[in-house]
Design an enzyme around this catalytic site. Sequence first.
Site, PDB file in Angstrom:
ATOM      1  N   GLU A  78      44.884  36.599  24.890  1.00  0.00           N
ATOM      2  CA  GLU A  78      44.796  35.840  23.638  1.00  0.00           C
ATOM      3  C   GLU A  78      43.678  36.347  22.726  1.00  0.00           C
ATOM      4  O   GLU A  78      43.770  36.227  21.499  1.00  0.00           O
ATOM      5  CB  GLU A  78      44.590  34.358  23.936  1.00  0.00           C
ATOM      6  CG  GLU A  78      45.891  33.601  24.161  1.00  0.00           C
ATOM      7  CD  GLU A  78      46.915  33.814  23.049  1.00  0.00           C
ATOM      8  OE1 GLU A  78      46.562  33.654  21.866  1.00  0.00           O
ATOM      9  OE2 GLU A  78      48.061  34.176  23.359  1.00  0.00           O
ATOM     10  N   HIS A 124      42.728  39.512  22.309  1.00  0.00           N
ATOM     11  CA  HIS A 124      43.276  40.653  21.565  1.00  0.00           C
ATOM     12  C   HIS A 124      44.273  40.169  20.515  1.00  0.00           C
ATOM     13  O   HIS A 124      44.297  40.676  19.396  1.00  0.00           O
ATOM     14  CB  HIS A 124      44.005  41.610  22.522  1.00  0.00           C
ATOM     15  CG  HIS A 124      43.136  42.203  23.594  1.00  0.00           C
ATOM     16  ND1 HIS A 124      43.369  42.002  24.928  1.00  0.00           N
ATOM     17  CD2 HIS A 124      42.036  42.982  23.517  1.00  0.00           C
ATOM     18  CE1 HIS A 124      42.465  42.658  25.640  1.00  0.00           C
ATOM     19  NE2 HIS A 124      41.634  43.249  24.805  1.00  0.00           N
ATOM     20  N   GLN A 130      33.382  55.201  29.529  1.00  0.00           N
ATOM     21  CA  GLN A 130      32.507  54.028  29.453  1.00  0.00           C
ATOM     22  C   GLN A 130      32.374  53.290  30.778  1.00  0.00           C
ATOM     23  O   GLN A 130      31.785  52.220  30.845  1.00  0.00           O
ATOM     24  CB  GLN A 130      32.962  53.094  28.334  1.00  0.00           C
ATOM     25  CG  GLN A 130      34.279  52.377  28.561  1.00  0.00           C
ATOM     26  CD  GLN A 130      34.737  51.630  27.321  1.00  0.00           C
ATOM     27  OE1 GLN A 130      35.184  52.231  26.358  1.00  0.00           O
ATOM     28  NE2 GLN A 130      34.638  50.302  27.335  1.00  0.00           N
ATOM     29  N   SER A 167      40.240  40.542  30.196  1.00  0.00           N
ATOM     30  CA  SER A 167      41.223  41.191  31.085  1.00  0.00           C
ATOM     31  C   SER A 167      40.747  41.101  32.527  1.00  0.00           C
ATOM     32  O   SER A 167      41.542  41.114  33.463  1.00  0.00           O
ATOM     33  CB  SER A 167      41.401  42.657  30.697  1.00  0.00           C
ATOM     34  OG  SER A 167      41.756  42.754  29.340  1.00  0.00           O
TER      35      SER A 167
HETATM   36  O1  PAF Z   1      36.108  46.401  23.965  1.00  0.00           O
HETATM   37  C1  PAF Z   1      36.867  47.246  24.485  1.00  0.00           C
HETATM   38  O2  PAF Z   1      37.979  46.934  24.931  1.00  0.00           O
HETATM   39  C2  PAF Z   1      36.419  48.700  24.568  1.00  0.00           C
HETATM   40  O3  PAF Z   1      35.062  48.800  24.807  1.00  0.00           O
HETATM   41  C3  PAF Z   1      36.831  49.520  23.320  1.00  0.00           C
HETATM   42  C4  PAF Z   1      36.138  49.031  22.074  1.00  0.00           C
HETATM   43  C5  PAF Z   1      38.339  49.464  23.127  1.00  0.00           C
HETATM   44  C6  PAF Z   1      36.422  50.990  23.522  1.00  0.00           C
HETATM   45  O4  PAF Z   1      37.038  51.533  24.641  1.00  0.00           O
END
Ligand code: PAF
Length: 290
Positions: free
Chosen positions: A33, A35, A59, A184
């Site tokens: 929700e 997103h 990351q 998620s």
């Molecule tokens: O917030 C996220 O899902 C990630 O850090 C992003 C901004 C898509 C970068 O991979």
Amino acid sequence: MKTVGTVQELRQFLRPLRDRRIGLVPTMGYLHEGHVSLIRRARKECDVVVLSVFVNPLQFGPREDYDRYPRDLDRDARIAEQAGVDVLFAPSVEEMYPEKPLTTVTVSRLTDRLCGASRPGHFDGVATVVAKLFHIVEPDRAYFGLKDAQQVAVVERMVRDLHFPVEIIPCPTVREKDGLAVSSRNVYLSEEEREQATVLSAGLREVAEKVQAGEMTRSRQVIDYLQGRISSKPLARIDYVDVLTYPDLTPVDALQGQRILVAVAVHFGSTRLIDNVILPEKEEVPCSER
Ligand code: PAF
């Protein structure tokens, strides 16, 4: 909705649309929700909505959850189409990183504390992939959720420092009925962990009220209260509880009406959850309008 997997296909799709307002919602997929609220906002404000779904290996630290991060592109595509996405960009790792990058983006100082301290290299990975997405999509606006408030501050600063012609739109955190911030990673939680994790939003709400009522006037009081509240849950293991100015992310002692970020990161079992509140609470405005 069109789905594309390569930079070339995406650029080709966007070429005839360059005079329209393009909105980008960058995600790592397994859409929820939170997103959907970003996509809806982009849909309302932009002519063309691009959603990127890419679990960015850069990351994640070596002992983090890159391999088990939930992925389901068919489900994401269904949700994206329903929410009004025009083009879904779902590249492979090879497409985004055909070779080990020798060029990365580091936003210093803002990344020294909070998740930057607990996850060394994390924000270099975020800034690098977001910079790449901005170059690939060339969006007019990009939408980010404030659950990752430090990420928003880092991306805004990168945009200012490097003159990216994009407006960052920070959007409010979406919560479950019981207050838990949607993420998620919530799918990893056991029933008991899930129930105890509501202490994060409850504790943050309590300190927000106390600060705004003038009952808490120093960062130390906020931190002590939250540490006590969260530690009362046996499954919680605190990573950090901190109070910083926002969006500069500098330590603060006396709370005198300046904008502050109260942020927490807590492990429940093998799942690390983050949450925060920005005070005084108000509708977030794009940095260009501050
Ligand atoms: O917030 C996220 O899902 C990630 O850090 C992003 C901004 C898509 C970068 O991979």
